[in-house]
Design a protein around this motif. Structure first.
Motif, PDB file in Angstrom:
ATOM      1  N   UNK A  92       0.827  -1.203   0.000  1.00 13.54           N
ATOM      2  CA  UNK A  92       0.000   0.000   0.000  1.00 13.54           C
ATOM      3  C   UNK A  92       0.861   1.252   0.000  1.00 13.54           C
ATOM      4  N   UNK A  93       1.954   1.219   0.773  1.00 16.89           N
ATOM      5  CA  UNK A  93       2.841   2.375   0.862  1.00 16.89           C
ATOM      6  C   UNK A  93       3.486   2.673  -0.490  1.00 16.89           C
ATOM      7  N   UNK A 106       0.810   8.475  11.613  1.00 21.67           N
ATOM      8  CA  UNK A 106       2.128   9.024  11.928  1.00 21.67           C
ATOM      9  C   UNK A 106       2.865   9.447  10.670  1.00 21.67           C
ATOM     10  N   UNK A 107       2.967   8.525   9.703  1.00 23.94           N
ATOM     11  CA  UNK A 107       3.751   8.801   8.501  1.00 23.94           C
ATOM     12  C   UNK A 107       3.088   9.875   7.645  1.00 23.94           C
ATOM     13  N   UNK A 108       1.763   9.917   7.629  1.00 27.46           N
ATOM     14  CA  UNK A 108       1.072  10.967   6.868  1.00 27.46           C
ATOM     15  C   UNK A 108       1.409  12.342   7.430  1.00 27.46           C
ATOM     16  N   UNK A 109       1.438  12.465   8.769  1.00 23.50           N
ATOM     17  CA  UNK A 109       1.784  13.744   9.378  1.00 23.50           C
ATOM     18  C   UNK A 109       3.250  14.097   9.135  1.00 23.50           C
ATOM     19  N   UNK A 158       8.675  -4.182  14.251  1.00 24.22           N
ATOM     20  CA  UNK A 158       8.697  -3.053  15.193  1.00 24.22           C
ATOM     21  C   UNK A 158       7.641  -2.051  14.745  1.00 24.22           C
ATOM     22  N   UNK A 159       6.644  -1.850  15.555  1.00 23.68           N
ATOM     23  CA  UNK A 159       5.506  -0.996  15.209  1.00 23.68           C
ATOM     24  C   UNK A 159       5.367   0.080  16.286  1.00 23.68           C
ATOM     25  N   UNK A 160       5.171   1.332  15.862  1.00 23.31           N
ATOM     26  CA  UNK A 160       5.129   2.406  16.849  1.00 23.31           C
ATOM     27  C   UNK A 160       4.016   3.402  16.561  1.00 23.31           C
ATOM     28  N   UNK A 161       3.563   4.043  17.623  1.00 19.19           N
ATOM     29  CA  UNK A 161       2.514   5.058  17.545  1.00 19.19           C
ATOM     30  C   UNK A 161       3.052   6.303  18.225  1.00 19.19           C
ATOM     31  N   UNK A 162       3.650   7.200  17.427  1.00 19.26           N
ATOM     32  CA  UNK A 162       4.387   8.324  17.996  1.00 19.26           C
ATOM     33  C   UNK A 162       3.495   9.501  18.390  1.00 19.26           C
ATOM     34  N   UNK A 177      13.240   6.581  12.214  1.00 18.75           N
ATOM     35  CA  UNK A 177      12.979   7.999  11.949  1.00 18.75           C
ATOM     36  C   UNK A 177      13.959   8.551  10.931  1.00 18.75           C
ATOM     37  N   UNK A 178      15.216   8.140  11.030  1.00 18.19           N
ATOM     38  CA  UNK A 178      16.217   8.614  10.090  1.00 18.19           C
ATOM     39  C   UNK A 178      15.965   8.075   8.689  1.00 18.19           C
TER      40      UNK A 178
END
Length: 486
Positions: free
Chosen positions: A10-11, A78-81, A445-449, A461-462
């Motif tokens: 999807x990405x 997260x990634x959209x923002x 590894x899944x995160x909700x920042x 993030x990098x």
């Protein structure tokens, strides 16, 4: 955001379509028959190319935050923002560069040059250049204000002005493009800009007009506001008409109280499992101008929710799950654990829950029903324990996380576990960095920042910032290549 095969597919599709839109002005300018436009120096066409790509980025910014579920599913919230904030910089840099590339400043205005494309002067009635400079000034102010916004500044007021100024940039930028753009005078390019601008306007109206209207038709009511720990509250809502909200465990909604003003909603993770009655529960910490009013909230007050959004969910293929919560980052895990208990989950689930002060920890088992799970264990960690504390003592940094991973309950599942992280930004950075350094694949590894921009220092993030820089460089290269070719 989890990077499983379906998520990556999807990405990639989204990135392809996003990039296609951004390069479309260059492609359209490339196919223009040469006899339709007077020739001009390369640097002038390069300036136009950068401006066209940048304005396409600006218009796509509206779409990224238009609260469209396909975007949320493809990118994750997260990634959209992050894409919104990072590519705003790309647009700003390109737009700041493009006026200085022109060789036409001060050139004599010819009578046939109705767009001033051959003579860049604000004087002489060239309103297109004036609106362009005004739009650029507003965009510069918006980006600088967003980057350096003070933590104590009123969030509602900032959102209101951000939305209104974004609309001003859209209108002024569109006027400048159509009035002063060399290629915008061609019917095909004019049509492209109108379609993209109208879609951007529709995205803005979706957030600021349509969704508040729909929320007003499906209100909810506060049924209970319960203190759980120091400055931690459980807020319960029940439907007051309309259809119950359908959501997946781990998702979040935008919540507002008392009225439907579009700039007064705030994102909160749902801390309960789906319920046929449509009730919702949230675990919220007093941490800002909106949440500090929770002690004054009273049962019966009207509430409105917009959602659900996000993809913070346990993958079906996960063999075991390790949940890592810092502070109020426990909120989405309560909903996930409640759903697991409701569904009779049998996979091993571990919760590492860290807080600065034990007085701010919530009772996970009583709130989620996790004691009924077949294979569940929680590891508690605090920096300031009280007398008789039986859990771990320390901070959930790389050292503290290593100690938590060494616990027998976690160690026996960690080599096959899917890791889910939510909490303060620095804690999440440290945990992500530690996991990836230990060889855990990024797709586990899944995160909700809910913290974005340049604050992240983890490899994940990098990698996002490297992707942004690479795509921005490609857009710059294509601008140079296409205009050099033509």
């Amino acid at each position: 955001m989890c990077q499983g095969p379906e998520t990556m597919r999807r990405l990639l599709i989204f990135l392809f379509l996003y990039s296609l839109v951004l390069v479309s002005p260059l492609v359209l300018s490339f196919v223009v028959p040469s006899h339709l436009l007077e020739p001009r120096p390369f640097r002038d066409d390069l300036a136009s190319g950068l401006a066209m790509v940048a304005f396409a980025v600006v218009l796509m910014e509206f779409f990224l935050l238009g609260r469209f579920r396909p975007v949320s599913q493809a990118l994750g919230s997260d990634l959209a923002m992050q894409a919104h904030q990072l590519f705003a910089r790309t647009a700003l840099v390109f737009l700041l560069l493009h006026p200085f590339l022109y060789s036409l400043w001060g050139s004599r205005h010819l009578p046939w040059d109705t767009t001033y494309a051959q003579a860049l002067r604000i004087a002489g009635g060239s309103w297109g250049l004036f609106t362009g400079l005004l739009a650029l000034g507003i965009l510069l102010a918006m980006v600088l204000h967003a980057v350096h916004r003070a933590s104590g500044q009123n969030y509602d007021r900032w959102r209101l002005w951000h939305g209104l100024l974004a609309l001003a940039v859209l209108g002024l930028g569109m006027h400048h493009t159509l009035e002063s753009g060399r290629y915008a005078q061609l019917p095909l390019m004019t049509g492209f800009w109108w379609v993209l601008a109208l879609l951007a306007l529709a995205s803005w109206m979706n957030v600021y007009l349509l969704r508040p209207f729909l929320q007003a038709r499906q209100p909810m009511r506060l049924s209970r506001v319960t203190p759980l720990a120091r400055k931690i509250w459980e807020v319960s809502l029940v439907p007051s008409g309309g259809r119950p909200l359908r959501f997946a465990p781990g998702q979040f909604v935008w919540l507002k109280l008392g009225g439907i003003a579009p700039h007064k909603d705030h994102p909160f993770s749902i801390s309960s499992a789906p319920d046929p009655s449509g009730s919702l529960r949230f675990v919220i910490k007093e941490a800002g101008d909106f949440t500090e009013t929770i002690p004054t909230w009273r049962a019966g007050a009207l509430a409105y929710v917009d959602g659900p959004y996000g993809d913070f969910q346990i993958p079906a293929e996960a063999q075991a799950v390790v949940m890592i919560a810092g502070g109020i980052g426990i909120a989405p895990f309560l909903g996930l654990l409640a759903a697991c208990a409701q569904q009779g989950e049998t996979r091993p689930i571990r919760l590492i829950y860290a807080e600065r002060d034990v007085t701010q920890m919530v009772a996970v088992e009583s709130l989620s029903g996790s004691e009924s799970l077949d294979d569940f264990a929680q590891i508690l960690m605090v920096e300031k324990p009280h007398e008789g504390w039986a859990g771990m003592v320390g901070r959930l940094d790389s050292k503290g996380f290593a100690q938590a991973l060494a616990c027998e309950a976690v160690a026996k599942v960690s080599n096959r576990a899917h890791f889910m992280i939510c909490g303060p930004s620095r804690m999440m950075d440290g945990v992500e960095t530690s996991l990836l350094a230990r060889g855990v694949p990024m797709n586990r590894v899944q995160s909700e920042h809910f913290q974005y921009d340049f604050s992240g220092r983890s490899p994940k993030a990098q990698a996002i910032r490297r992707g942004w820089l690479a795509l921005s460089a490609v857009l710059l290269f294509l601008s140079v290549l296409v205009n050099a070719w033509t």
